[in-house]
Design an enzyme around this catalytic site. Structure first.
Site, PDB file in Angstrom:
ATOM      1  N   LYS A 112       0.818  -1.215   0.000  1.00  0.00           N
ATOM      2  CA  LYS A 112       0.000   0.000   0.000  1.00  0.00           C
ATOM      3  C   LYS A 112       0.851   1.265   0.000  1.00  0.00           C
ATOM      4  CE  LYS A 112      -4.244  -2.094   1.385  1.00  0.00           C
ATOM      5  NZ  LYS A 112      -3.758  -3.505   1.335  1.00  0.00           N
TER       6      LYS A 112
HETATM    7  C1  PLP Z   1      -4.331  -4.509   0.548  1.00  0.00           C
HETATM    8  C2  PLP Z   1      -3.529  -5.767   0.394  1.00  0.00           C
HETATM    9  C3  PLP Z   1      -3.850  -6.736  -0.579  1.00  0.00           C
HETATM   10  C4  PLP Z   1      -5.052  -6.623  -1.496  1.00  0.00           C
HETATM   11  O1  PLP Z   1      -4.914  -5.614  -2.464  1.00  0.00           O
HETATM   12  P1  PLP Z   1      -6.205  -5.056  -3.229  1.00  0.00           P
HETATM   13  O2  PLP Z   1      -5.735  -3.917  -4.047  1.00  0.00           O
HETATM   14  O3  PLP Z   1      -7.163  -4.636  -2.147  1.00  0.00           O
HETATM   15  O4  PLP Z   1      -6.746  -6.179  -4.046  1.00  0.00           O
HETATM   16  C5  PLP Z   1      -3.039  -7.866  -0.672  1.00  0.00           C
HETATM   17  N1  PLP Z   1      -1.986  -8.037   0.156  1.00  0.00           N
HETATM   18  C6  PLP Z   1      -1.652  -7.132   1.108  1.00  0.00           C
HETATM   19  C7  PLP Z   1      -0.500  -7.410   1.993  1.00  0.00           C
HETATM   20  C8  PLP Z   1      -2.400  -5.960   1.252  1.00  0.00           C
HETATM   21  O5  PLP Z   1      -2.064  -5.079   2.211  1.00  0.00           O
END
Ligand code: PLP
Length: 491
Positions: A112
């Site tokens: 993120k």
């Molecule tokens: C948020 C997240 C995801 C999922 O990503 P999306 O864009 O919501 O599909 C997968 N793995 C981790 C570690 C995340 O923090």
């Protein structure tokens, strides 16, 4: 370039308005009116650039109100020594047909950061461009990763404040420590009594409270959200698909123009949708493989065209993918149909918890996507198996993707693929230690040291210092008191 709402094509805004607003007033999500094309010779040029230059080149195609100079300034601060490696998002090759795109070298050790280090820059610039004079208060309910990444992104960003609520009974030790030790004058963190749903419901209530908005307005603030429905969060994610492709070509394992697959651990569908935009822009991608955990609502959807959230919710070892309604799917559906269809499907989702997109849209989806899911025990087995075979350590979310890919390959076909790795294994040490048959009952900081000892892999710096850092935020609010917490902080 103009943007319009997925639920009403006549709701047209500029990029700056789309980013400043986040969600369209009709409840839809903003999408670009056209998808800019990238030629093979442009991709060749990208392959010679560093990550920051690639980010400017790709993002500028969607942001014609922003000068390249402005964008260069944002990427210089978003992707610099806040990352622990110069490549920013390196691809590590397990063999000629398998790359792992590591998106967790940023300040919070989860993918993120790729978007949330950029969003505050895009958002504050957008507010200036639309003439907004109030300050923005970012309000977040988090089940873990988003809250910390948003705090780190907005900490001490001028013209912004951020308040994060996390469920007292619902985040890991490491995640809690990461948030309660957050630095920054403009940040506030509070636990909420209850689970993630309680925190989320409380935040949604604040967003829809007119009196609250008026009171904030009087203090010179308005509310906004940092969650993944904002176009300003999706856009920076398109860049790393190009970057991984270039890494593959530069490694000599494929030729420029050869297609590859991407296998993506998916929750809210933002990450994998960014891959879809890259493909439609002209990146040579064959399939996007949507990997889920036991909450496999997307697997069923991609197989049948029926989205059905009426099912049991499971708390898994890949909590960032524990989700029953994947908001960003709405953008894909709009691109493959029209605003009226999207609106009626979303209405059905609200009233019946399900909708059926029909044969035409389903076949378009299946042309671009494959899918599968991995259970917790399987994921743990894959973590220890891969580590024993190659010495490569992956986290639980990446393991879900690795598991899906392995199962597809067992049925015969091996195609060059990049697995998108979304978190450092040290962020989910308890489950990773369990994968090795180790005891995981200690506190978060101790588990980090233990995983490092067991695997002889160094933990990322932002996590190793956590145990010794000052805890700044210790309050816990009831759901009812959440508005007061925000107001007290801004007063
Ligand atoms: C948020 C997240 C995801 C999922 O990503 P999306 O864009 O919501 O599909 C997968 N793995 C981790 C570690 C995340 O923090």
């Amino acid at each position: 370039m103009k943007y319009y709402s997925t639920r009403n094509k006549n709701n047209i805004v500029t990029a700056a308005q789309a980013i400043a607003q986040g969600l369209a007033s009709d409840g839809g999500l903003f999408v670009p009116e056209t998808i800019p094309a990238v030629s093979i010779s442009e991709i060749e040029a990208l392959c010679k650039m560093d990550y920051r230059e690639k980010a400017v080149a790709i993002m500028s195609k969607y942001l014609d109100e922003f000068t390249e100079e402005e964008l260069r300034g944002y990427v210089r601060s978003a992707y610099s020594d806040n990352y622990d490696c110069a490549e920013i998002a390196p691809t590590c090759f397990l063999d000629d047909n398998t790359g792992v795109l590591e998106l967790w070298h940023g300040p919070t050790c989860a993918f993120k950061d790729m978007a949330l280090q950029m969003l505050p820059r895009l958002l504050t610039a957008s507010l200036k461009k639309i003439g907004e004079e109030r300050k923005v208060c970012i309000l977040v309910a988090t089940s873990g990763d988003t809250g910390k990444a948003a705090l780190e992104g907005f900490a001490d960003v001028e013209g912004t404040s951020i308040v994060v609520f996390y469920p007292r009974d619902g985040v890991s030790d490491v995640q809690k420590l990461q948030m309660t030790t957050q630095r920054g004058e403009n940040v506030f963190v509070s636990a909420v009594e209850g689970n993630f749903d309680d925190a989320q419901t409380g935040v949604k209530k604040i967003f829809s409270d007119r009196d609250f908005a008026n009171a904030l307005n009087a203090r010179g603030f308005f509310l906004s959200s940092a969650n993944s429905i904002n176009w300003g969060r999706l856009l920076p994610q398109i860049v790393y698909y190009f970057s991984a492709y270039c890494d593959y070509v530069n490694s000599g394992k494929i030729k420029m123009g050869d297609k590859i697959d991407f296998c993506v651990p998916t929750g809210n569908f933002g990450d994998i949708l960014a891959g879809w935009y890259a493909k439609k822009m002209g990146l040579p991608v064959r399939k996007l493989i949507c990997a889920s955990n036991r909450n496999n609502v997307l697997t069923d959807f991609i197989n049948t065209g029926v989205y059905d959230r009426n099912r049991e919710f499971y708390a898994t070892i890949s909590p960032s993918m524990d989700i029953l309604v994947s908001s960003n799917l709405e953008r894909l559906l709009f691109m493959l149909s029209d605003d009226a269809s999207v609106k009626s499907w979303m209405d059905e989702l609200k009233t019946d918890g399900k909708y059926d997109v029909g044969a035409k849209v389903l076949s378009d989806i299946q042309a671009d996507y494959a899918c599968g899911y991995t259970g917790d025990e399987e994921a743990k087995a894959f973590i220890s198996e891969l580590y024993k075979d190659t010495g490569y350590l992956m986290d639980t979310h990446t393991a879900d993707a690795y598991g899906v890919l392995s199962k597809i390959r067992r049925s015969g076909e091996v195609f060059p693929t990049v697995i998108v790795s979304t978190a450092s294994p040290f962020k989910f040490c308890d489950s990773v230690l369990e994968a090795f048959g180790e005891d995981s009952s200690k506190s978060g900081a101790e588990l980090i040291d233990k995983l490092a000892a067991v695997t002889r892999i160094k933990a990322p710096k932002p996590l190793t210092g956590l145990g010794g850092r000052e805890v700044r935020f210790t309050s816990c609010a009831s759901k009812e008191k959440m508005p007061d917490v925000v107001m007290d902080f801004l007063s």
